[in-house]
Scaffold this motif. Structure first.
Motif, mmCIF file in Angstrom:
data_model
loop_
_atom_site.group_PDB
_atom_site.id
_atom_site.type_symbol
_atom_site.label_atom_id
_atom_site.label_comp_id
_atom_site.label_asym_id
_atom_site.label_seq_id
_atom_site.Cartn_x
_atom_site.Cartn_y
_atom_site.Cartn_z
ATOM 1 N N PHE A 80 -77.924 -59.902 12.927
ATOM 2 C CA PHE A 80 -77.057 -60.841 12.210
ATOM 3 C C PHE A 80 -77.136 -60.612 10.702
ATOM 4 N N LEU A 81 -78.349 -60.460 10.198
ATOM 5 C CA LEU A 81 -78.555 -60.227 8.761
ATOM 6 C C LEU A 81 -77.902 -58.926 8.323
ATOM 7 N N ASN A 82 -78.106 -57.846 9.072
ATOM 8 C CA ASN A 82 -77.528 -56.548 8.703
ATOM 9 C C ASN A 82 -75.997 -56.594 8.699
ATOM 10 N N ILE A 83 -75.423 -57.268 9.691
ATOM 11 C CA ILE A 83 -73.965 -57.389 9.741
ATOM 12 C C ILE A 83 -73.471 -58.207 8.556
ATOM 13 N N LEU A 84 -74.213 -59.245 8.209
ATOM 14 C CA LEU A 84 -73.806 -60.112 7.101
ATOM 15 C C LEU A 84 -73.799 -59.363 5.770
ATOM 16 N N VAL A 85 -74.861 -58.619 5.459
ATOM 17 C CA VAL A 85 -74.904 -57.917 4.175
ATOM 18 C C VAL A 85 -73.893 -56.774 4.150
ATOM 19 N N THR A 86 -73.657 -56.130 5.298
ATOM 20 C CA THR A 86 -72.629 -55.091 5.371
ATOM 21 C C THR A 86 -71.256 -55.693 5.111
ATOM 22 N N ALA A 87 -70.995 -56.866 5.692
ATOM 23 C CA ALA A 87 -69.712 -57.535 5.488
ATOM 24 C C ALA A 87 -69.509 -57.897 4.021
ATOM 25 N N MET A 88 -70.560 -58.284 3.359
ATOM 26 C CA MET A 88 -70.452 -58.665 1.944
ATOM 27 C C MET A 88 -69.995 -57.497 1.088
ATOM 28 N N VAL A 89 -70.595 -56.315 1.304
ATOM 29 C CA VAL A 89 -70.225 -55.176 0.459
ATOM 30 C C VAL A 89 -68.857 -54.603 0.854
ATOM 31 N N ASN A 90 -68.450 -54.789 2.118
ATOM 32 C CA ASN A 90 -67.160 -54.259 2.554
ATOM 33 C C ASN A 90 -66.002 -55.196 2.276
ATOM 34 N N SER A 91 -66.292 -56.463 1.989
ATOM 35 C CA SER A 91 -65.224 -57.444 1.799
ATOM 36 C C SER A 91 -64.768 -57.565 0.347
ATOM 37 N N VAL A 92 -65.608 -57.129 -0.579
ATOM 38 C CA VAL A 92 -65.293 -57.297 -2.000
ATOM 39 C C VAL A 92 -65.322 -55.927 -2.681
ATOM 40 N N PRO A 93 -64.261 -55.557 -3.430
ATOM 41 C CA PRO A 93 -64.240 -54.254 -4.111
ATOM 42 C C PRO A 93 -65.465 -54.066 -4.999
ATOM 43 N N GLU A 94 -66.103 -52.905 -4.878
ATOM 44 C CA GLU A 94 -67.358 -52.655 -5.595
ATOM 45 C C GLU A 94 -67.197 -52.744 -7.109
ATOM 46 N N LYS A 95 -66.029 -52.342 -7.611
ATOM 47 C CA LYS A 95 -65.846 -52.290 -9.067
ATOM 48 C C LYS A 95 -65.404 -53.615 -9.673
ATOM 49 N N SER A 96 -65.111 -54.609 -8.822
ATOM 50 C CA SER A 96 -64.754 -55.922 -9.356
ATOM 51 C C SER A 96 -66.005 -56.623 -9.868
ATOM 52 N N THR A 97 -65.824 -57.660 -10.665
ATOM 53 C CA THR A 97 -66.962 -58.405 -11.206
ATOM 54 C C THR A 97 -67.836 -58.958 -10.086
ATOM 55 N N SER A 98 -67.193 -59.568 -9.091
ATOM 56 C CA SER A 98 -67.941 -60.125 -7.966
ATOM 57 C C SER A 98 -68.589 -59.024 -7.147
ATOM 58 N N GLY A 99 -67.855 -57.903 -6.977
ATOM 59 C CA GLY A 99 -68.381 -56.785 -6.214
ATOM 60 C C GLY A 99 -69.637 -56.206 -6.833
ATOM 61 N N LYS A 100 -69.648 -56.092 -8.149
ATOM 62 C CA LYS A 100 -70.835 -55.565 -8.836
ATOM 63 C C LYS A 100 -72.035 -56.469 -8.605
ATOM 64 N N LYS A 101 -71.800 -57.790 -8.671
ATOM 65 C CA LYS A 101 -72.900 -58.737 -8.438
ATOM 66 C C LYS A 101 -73.443 -58.613 -7.016
ATOM 67 N N TRP A 103 -73.182 -55.977 -4.959
ATOM 68 C CA TRP A 103 -73.871 -54.704 -4.766
ATOM 69 C C TRP A 103 -75.262 -54.721 -5.410
ATOM 70 N N ASN A 104 -75.372 -55.280 -6.610
ATOM 71 C CA ASN A 104 -76.681 -55.347 -7.275
ATOM 72 C C ASN A 104 -77.657 -56.203 -6.482
ATOM 73 N N PHE A 105 -77.128 -57.301 -5.928
ATOM 74 C CA PHE A 105 -77.985 -58.164 -5.115
ATOM 75 C C PHE A 105 -78.443 -57.445 -3.855
ATOM 76 N N ILE A 106 -77.511 -56.810 -3.163
ATOM 77 C CA ILE A 106 -77.860 -56.106 -1.926
ATOM 78 C C ILE A 106 -78.850 -54.983 -2.207
ATOM 79 N N LYS A 107 -78.646 -54.269 -3.306
ATOM 80 C CA LYS A 107 -79.575 -53.187 -3.653
ATOM 81 C C LYS A 107 -80.997 -53.712 -3.856
#
Length: 377
Positions: A80-101, A103-107
């Protein structure tokens, strides 16, 4: 959204242009979300829940972030956790302000990163001890809660949490979720009896915690118009009567409507007649015959006879009535009840209520139903 060669996709969401109706449902969900309510969305399989959720996400106000996750294949809280974090990075463009936040959190969680061999999308796995899983899920929820914009987290096939080996996952999740003020949820699922129990049984932790919405068939008039317009845009002549015939053949069931329209649209004929679409429908049924024979091989004789009988009828309101048993040479009512339970557990048959509130049973696979009706009139 990019133009697609066939306007009747059978999977995925390609934007509002290829999405039929659901205006009332979309408005209702958006209204509830904006007023702080989470949603429970249920329907039989392949009625269009995923498409509707993605359509809602695409219709969210600008200050919202929409995240879609499907936990059908999750077997543990770690999955469940792995699917959730994968969904977060795939749902928001990486280069957007929210996406950067995000990705940094997931990293910061130090995931292992791989890419899906078919889609190329990132797949994340967190290498953590089982005892740490619940704490990491809380960390993810806390991160979402702290975002400046509001969050919609859609969890598809949510009933899967009931099969997790970790005891009382629903109670644990409910205790964490109810603390969130900035995150609304769409909990969706196709196993209606399990979803209904999760959210309407007074003994369950999620009791009355959401607004309940049952997704039914798309309005036939709207669907017919949608079909005709897209055929005409593709310079293929198709009348409303022909569109209505295909809708009826597909039981107005979203996936099967899309499937037959997709197949007919791909044919070379510029004018779609009854003969053209019926020929394609028969080709489709022949292609599936090995699947249907496999049903027979996997079932007991009593189960197979009952499955064929329900498919022949389309809808069965009283499967133990004597006239139904006699018409299809079925064994006694006790055996039929036992076979019916087995077919429902195997998800070959489902139960639902019609417009009058009467309980009925029907087969999931519309193609199987039409094959049986064609070969066993």
């Amino acid at each position: 959204m990019k133009k697609i060669p066939n306007p009747f996709p059978t999977s995925g969401y390609y934007g509002a242009e290829y999405f039929c109706d659901r205006i009332t449902e979309t408005e209702k969900i958006l209204h509830q979300l904006e007023n702080g309510h989470s949603i429970t969305l249920v329907s039989v399989r392949r009625m269009g829940k995923t498409g509707l959720i993605n359509h809602v996400i695409g219709s969210l106000p600008k200050n919202w972030i929409g995240i879609y996750s499907d936990i059908l294949w999750a077997e543990t809280q770690a999955d469940f956790l792995n699917i959730l974090v994968t969904a977060m990075v795939n749902s928001v463009p990486e280069k957007s302000t929210s996406g950067k936040k995000i990705w940094n959190f997931i990293k910061s969680l130090r995931p292992s990163l791989t890419f899906d061999s078919l889609t190329g999308t990132p797949q994340l796995t967190l290498d953590i001890k089982p005892a740490e899983t619940s704490r990491q899920i809380e960390t993810v929820f806390r991160f979402l809660e702290e975002q400046p914009g509001r969050i919609l987290l859609a969890i598809d096939e949510f009933q899967q949490i009931l099969s997790f080996p970790e005891k009382n996952t629903d109670a644990w999740l409910r205790s964490r979720i109810q603390q969130l003020k900035n995150v609304q949820f769409i909990f969706s699922g196709s196993r209606q009896h399990l979803m209904t129990e999760l959210f309407t049984a007074s003994t369950r932790p999620f009791f009355r915690s959401t607004q309940f919405l049952k997704l039914d068939r798309i309005d036939p008039t709207a669907y017919k118009t949608f079909i005709v317009e897209h055929f005409n845009k593709g310079k293929k002549k198709l009348t409303g009567d022909i569109a209505g015939q295909m809708l009826e053949w597909a039981n107005h069931h979203t996936y099967y409507v899309q499937l037959i329209c997709n197949r007919v649209y791909s044919r070379p004929e510029q004018t779609i007649t009854e003969q053209v679409w019926a020929e394609e429908a028969n080709i489709l049924l022949r292609e599936q015959e090995s699947v249907f024979y496999n049903y027979r091989d996997l079932l007991t004789q009593s189960q197979w006879l009952l499955l064929k009988a329900i498919a022949s009828e389309g809808k069965v309101h009283a499967p133990t009535k004597q006239d139904f048993l006699a018409r299809y040479s079925l064994p006694g009512s006790a055996t039929v009840i036992q076979s019916l339970r087995a077919l429902m557990k195997k998800e070959l048959v489902y139960s639902d209520h019609d417009a009058d509130g009467k309980l009925f049973y029907s087969v999931y696979d519309v193609l199987f139903q039409r094959w049986i009706q064609k070969n066993n009139p």
